[in-house]
Design an enzyme around this catalytic site. Structure first.
Site, PDB file in Angstrom:
ATOM      1  N   HIS A 169       0.669  -1.103   0.070  1.00 14.02           N
ATOM      2  CA  HIS A 169      -0.075   0.054  -0.086  1.00 14.02           C
ATOM      3  C   HIS A 169       0.963   1.116  -0.049  1.00 14.02           C
ATOM      4  O   HIS A 169       0.767   2.373  -0.844  1.00 14.02           O
ATOM      5  CB  HIS A 169      -0.894  -0.088   1.123  1.00 14.02           C
ATOM      6  N   GLU A 170       1.823   1.278   0.891  1.00 14.28           N
ATOM      7  CA  GLU A 170       2.669   2.720   1.032  1.00 14.28           C
ATOM      8  C   GLU A 170       3.577   2.577  -0.084  1.00 14.28           C
ATOM      9  O   GLU A 170       3.766   3.840  -0.788  1.00 14.28           O
ATOM     10  CB  GLU A 170       3.430   2.312   2.147  1.00 14.28           C
ATOM     11  N   HIS A 220       1.444   4.084  -3.092  1.00  9.74           N
ATOM     12  CA  HIS A 220       1.221   5.276  -2.709  1.00  9.74           C
ATOM     13  C   HIS A 220       2.505   6.509  -3.566  1.00  9.74           C
ATOM     14  O   HIS A 220       2.337   7.401  -3.717  1.00  9.74           O
ATOM     15  CB  HIS A 220       1.317   5.766  -1.441  1.00  9.74           C
ATOM     16  N   GLU A 275      -6.023   6.701  -2.492  1.00 12.32           N
ATOM     17  CA  GLU A 275      -6.200   5.483  -1.480  1.00 12.32           C
ATOM     18  C   GLU A 275      -6.923   4.407  -2.141  1.00 12.32           C
ATOM     19  O   GLU A 275      -6.503   3.207  -1.783  1.00 12.32           O
ATOM     20  CB  GLU A 275      -7.149   5.998  -0.469  1.00 12.32           C
TER      21      GLU A 275
HETATM   22 ZN   LIG Z   1      -3.075   4.819   1.888  1.00 11.43          ZN
END
Ligand SMILES: [Zn+2]
Length: 1011
Positions: free
Chosen positions: A418-419, A422, A441
């Site tokens: 996830h990070e 991003h 997100e």
């Molecule tokens: Zn996030």
């Protein structure tokens, strides 16, 4: 964003509740001219390094002002000092002999005027982490006037700025002309906005430099730059970390704090020589801080264009390990010394995930280095800082490659995915404004599983993940008052409003649908085009649609007559989602498909459907030639079609729409088709794809709940579960059946339903072992829902193991770490249900020991699992013990507790048989010990809300509803009680309404089958 470990997704929001610090913005009058004073910031920069004369800072002035000695780092002033605050307060009460005045105003626009854009920030900060926890700062903003204006408006929050230190001059590249004087300042403290009013106008095209020096606070807050304490190898230490999203960069430096206003940044940081500073970019050089022995100034390389919220700084004594990718990107992992040798798994997944994302996006990671910091905090939050990712836990980040459970490995992998996602979606390409945060997100969540495909050995876990999340969000999004993906956001919105499940999970589900609509190849090419076109810039969703639209048309996967933005706006701008109903026309090869918004409102018929319609990608397969691999769109149902005729469909065969459930919608059928499908499931369920088996169960039970399908038909579908071995259908089936079980609590149908459920589970449970904690923790990924249900239904082996795990946990807190969080809740709940006061007391004391909000709220939830225990049966009542517990303020007599727990273990079966599962212990605590509960939970509104919800979980009689109403009336002044009680009342009345409508039919169905 501040991202949670991928656990029950609502939890991530809880940590982000902020302390509502009263905004502190004081403007200090300067008592003397500063021009002849030693320049404090000379020291931070060194004159020779800066082409511009360093500005001024109010030092050594005679009165009413900040003096440099206030900030001398050695010896540190005691906390809580902020002498600056005192000085400022004193100064604010005195009259200013000269200089700027701040005029306090209210009602300024929420957004900055579109008159200036920042080009570059030079920021010098001197944080006193070990001192009084303030930070001296000086910022120079290079601004370009984009529309002629007579003011410069920027954000400031919770800091002191010195009025005469605000200086305006011609900036670099200014075409020339006079620079008007600042006459006065307008400040809207609520909006965190200061507007410097100019004597005259500045024309578009001018370049200006605005310089502001300030004192910021780095203690007592979780936003901006902030200090936190930790211990490493027994030594107490302090460090500085950063969290700015969505609007806390303004606590760290005055700035134009909107995400689309990207600029480059030069950061200079003073630190003591025994600490290390890390920022987004690599270190450029370090020089001594003149006149301050033991201090140096780090200067970092200039950043590329990025948003203010992304300026990251960590100053710490953490240790690090180095490694590099195949392409030579240097990566460091930072952690406490005692944890630094446990980074091997994180290293491995980081390398694998980065490779995947670079290949997928066809864009190499855009900064020259990457740091991952395991901040020693007790939380599950992470933040995706560009080039500097911060994980606010090191318990969950640090592990040896093979040393921990699959659960922890899965969690860590998807959080890292996830990070890292991003870094492209959010950092490199940034949503223009917070109302479209799903563009960041949603993609980061989409890549949880997509990017993890090579990292985790359990392929089914990776492939099932998106559908599990889909079912979760479909349920949430069926609430009549759910919000659309794109919503108006202002500063009055909380973190919970902006970063809610809809943005993460509905965003990811819509992206998954698009991937299938366009085909994975075209979708990836479209995304590559989108990232390349908008890198270092900001975007709105129309930019995404445009790139994907072009790719679809170019590659022929999207009809040239279709426009993706028309299609997708129906999914992002409308609340909720549709259900389609497929009604086959008897003896013909066609059907009519209807669409309407799907909502569940048990309490009353929803009148809030808004008549929404969507562009729905229809896919289908059938009995005669089942093809579950083709997820290409067969037909589009337009947002102007309330119904449409579809053909050809095979005669007298079942059909399934929404193949692999890739579309974000539910499907209902005529009764004949439901019967054909049920028969197929009973005869040979493997003919139907596992994803569609899960879909049929989830849709059928939710449709019944919404009053759109007869419960008998939905329950018939569940009967095949006795043959089901796959996890995904079990998850959807048990989720729906458990809900029915909760609605039937304390009714005569409750026992028969439990028997039905246990009968369904017999074949499955016979294959599961409950002998050791390792087994129960390893099977969770396969059958966690079934295990949970078995425990709740009283499966003997499961109860035994839960009590044993809980008892180990009471002796050694670390022992529970390896148990999946989702399973942990059932372990706690089972042990508390079947245990005694010792178990309950331990949970209660843990509540006060822990600082982890997620964990605390889990504990509040499980406290509602306790049963009433008769005084005679027990000797000492649990309530009395709880009272004692409260009086002792959380001290647990562990030894006694364990003995009592064993005693209870023997008694629990009797209690169970007597039907004593009245989950009212927590309720009695709330009502009888109210004053103490209120004083202990204090201002934690959310904790109070959850305790009320938990204590009333099984409330479903008119008498209980009356009690709840009385409780609510007695404590109307406590917001947490009001919110919790209202939700609990809603739940209880819904249960009553459901029973009025469906109890008879469910009872009859069970009776007909011999239960
Ligand atoms: Zn996030």
């Amino acid at each position: 964003m501040r991202d949670d470990l991928p656990l029950p997704p609502v939890w991530w929001r809880l940590w982000t509740e902020r302390v509502n610090l009263f905004l502190l913005l004081l403007l200090l009058p300067a008592s003397t001219s500063c021009s002849d004073l030693p320049d404090y910031f000379d020291k931070l920069l060194g004159l020779s390094m800066d082409p511009h004369p360093v500005l001024f800072y109010a030092t050594n002035t005679n009165n009413n002002n900040i003096t440099i000695t206030d900030y001398t780092p050695s010896p540190p002033p005691p906390r809580p000092l902020p002498p600056a605050v005192e000085a400022a307060a004193a100064a604010a009460n005195s009259s200013s002999p000269s200089g700027l005045k701040l005029v306090e105003v209210s009602g300024m626009d929420d957004r900055l005027p579109e008159t200036m854009r920042p080009l570059h920030y030079t920021i010098r900060v001197h944080p006193f982490i070990h001192g009084n926890e303030t930070m001296n700062g000086l910022v120079e903003m290079e601004l370009e006037v984009v529309r002629t204006t007579a003011n410069i408006t920027f954000h400031v929050s919770q800091m002191i700025i010195v009025e005469d230190d605000i200086k305006l001059e011609a900036g670099e590249g200014d075409p020339g002309g006079t620079v008007p004087r600042i006459t006065h300042l307008l400040g809207d403290l609520e909006k965190n906005i200061v507007s410097a009013q100019l004597e005259g106008k500045v024309e578009a095209g001018r370049r200006l430099r605005l310089t502001v020096s300030y004192v910021a606070f780095i203690s007592g807050q979780e936003g901006g730059f902030f200090a936190l304490n930790y211990t490493d190898e027994g030594v107490e230490r302090k460090m500085l970390a950063s969290l700015h999203q969505p609007w806390d960069a303004r606590k760290a430096f005055p700035c134009l704090d909107e995400p689309h206003l990207k600029a480059t940044f030069d950061l200079h940081v003073a630190r003591t020589i025994n600490m290390t500073a890390v920022s987004n970019m690599p270190l450029s050089h370090t020089i001594p801080l003149i006149g301050e022995p033991g201090w140096v100034v780090d200067t970092f390389q200039r950043t590329p264009l990025m948003s203010t919220y992304n300026l990251m700084l960590v100053v710490s004594s953490l240790h690090h390990v180095n490694f590099t990718t195949d392409t030579g990107l240097p990566i460091r992992i930072w952690a406490r010394g005692e944890k630094i040798n446990q980074t091997s798994f994180l290293q491995r997944v980081t390398l694998g995930l980065l490779t995947f994302l670079e290949d997928y996006t066809d864009l190499p990671f855009s900064l020259p280095k990457l740091d991952l910091v395991a901040v020693p905090a007790d939380s599950s939050v992470a933040f995706e800082g560009w080039g500097l990712i911060q994980f606010y836990t090191d318990r969950k980040m640090m592990m040896e490659a093979e040393g921990d459970t699959q659960y922890l490995r899965n969690s860590l992998t998807i959080l890292t995915a996830h990070e890292l996602a991003h870094q492209w979606f959010g950092n490199l390409v940034t949503p223009h404004w917070w109302s479209e945060v799903w563009l960041s997100e949603g993609f980061a969540t989409y890549f949880h599983h997509v990017a993890s495909i090579n990292e985790l050995p359990q392929v089914e876990w990776v492939t099932e993940g998106p559908q599990t999340l889909l079912h979760m969000i479909l349920k949430q999004d069926s609430h009549p008052h759910t919000l659309p993906l794109e919503i108006p956001i202002t500063q009055t919105n909380s973190m919970r409003d902006i970063f809610d499940n809809i943005g993460y999970h509905k965003g990811a589900a819509i992206i998954r649908m698009l991937n299938h609509v366009l085909t994975p190849h075209t979708f990836r090419n479209g995304l590559r085009q989108y990232l390349k076109a908008h890198q270092y810039g900001s975007v709105s969703q129309r930019d995404l649609w445009q790139s994907l639209n072009e790719a679809g048309h170019r590659e022929g996967t999207l009809s040239p007559h279709l426009d993706l933005s028309t299609i997708m706006n129906t999914w992002t701008r409308k609340a909720g989602y549709p259900v389609i109903k497929v009604v086959k026309i008897p003896r013909s090869n066609s059907a009519t498909v209807y669409q309407e918004r799907f909502t569940v409102n048990l309490h009353k018929k929803s009148n809030d459907r808004h008549n929404h319609k969507w562009w729905i990608p229809l896919t289908f397969t059938s009995q005669g030639s089942p093809d579950f691999n083709n997820t290409r769109v067969w037909l589009w149902m337009r947002d102007t079609d309330s119904h449409m005729r579809v053909h050809p469909l095979p005669k007298n065969q079942w059909v399934i729409f929404n193949v692999q459930q890739t579309g974000y919608y539910r499907v209902n059928y005529d009764l004949h088709n439901w019967r054909l499908l049920t028969q197929q499931l009973l005869i040979n369920h493997t003919v139907i794809h596992v994803a569609n088996r899960a879909q049929l169960l989830d849709d059928a039970l939710q449709l019944a709940l919404a009053g759109q399908l007869d419960y008998r038909v939905a329950l018939d579908v569940t009967s095949y579960l006795a043959r089901e071995e796959e996890n995904l259908p079990w998850k959807s089936g048990t989720k729906g059946l458990e809900h029915i079980e909760s609605l039937l609590k304390k009714t005569p149908a409750s026992g028969p339903l439990k028997k039905y459920l246990l009968a369904l589970m017999v074949p499955l449970l016979s294959n599961l072992k409950f002998d050791t904690p390792k087994e129960i923790t390893e099977i969770h990924t396969k059958h966690i829902k079934a295990v949970k249900l078995a425990c709740r239904l009283g499966h003997e082996d499961c109860i035994h193991l839960a009590i044993s795990l809980y008892s180990q946990w009471m002796q050694n807190r670390e022992s529970i770490e390896g148990v999946a969080l989702e399973l942990r809740e059932v372990v706690y709940c089972t042990a508390i249900t079947h245990g005694g006061s010792a178990e309950w007391n331990f949970a209660w004391s843990e509540y006060f020991r822990s600082n982890d909000k997620q964990y605390k709220h889990l504990l509040l939830r499980v406290m509602g699992c306790a049963r009433d225990i008769d005084q005679e049966e027990e000797g000492t009542s649990v309530e009395a013990s709880v009272g004692g517990q409260l009086r002792d303020q959380g001290v647990v007599a562990e030894q006694e507790g364990q003995e009592e727990g064993q005693h209870k273990e023997r008694q629990q079966e009797e209690g169970q048989e007597k039907g004593k599962q009245q989950h009212r212990l927590a309720w009695n605590l709330l009502t009888k010990e109210w004053d103490r509960v209120a004083s202990m939970l204090g201002e934690d509104e959310e904790a109070m809300e959850m305790l009320v919800m938990s204590a009333t979980e099984s409330f479903s009689t008119h008498q209980e509803v009356d009690e709840l109403v009385q409780f609510l009336e007695a404590h109307r002044d406590v917001p947490g009680v009001v919110k919790g009680s209202e939700l609990a009342l809603h739940r209880a009345t819904q249960t009553l309404d459901w029973r009025e409508r469906y109890y008879g039919v469910v009872r009859e169905w069970l009776q007909e089958r011999g239960y």
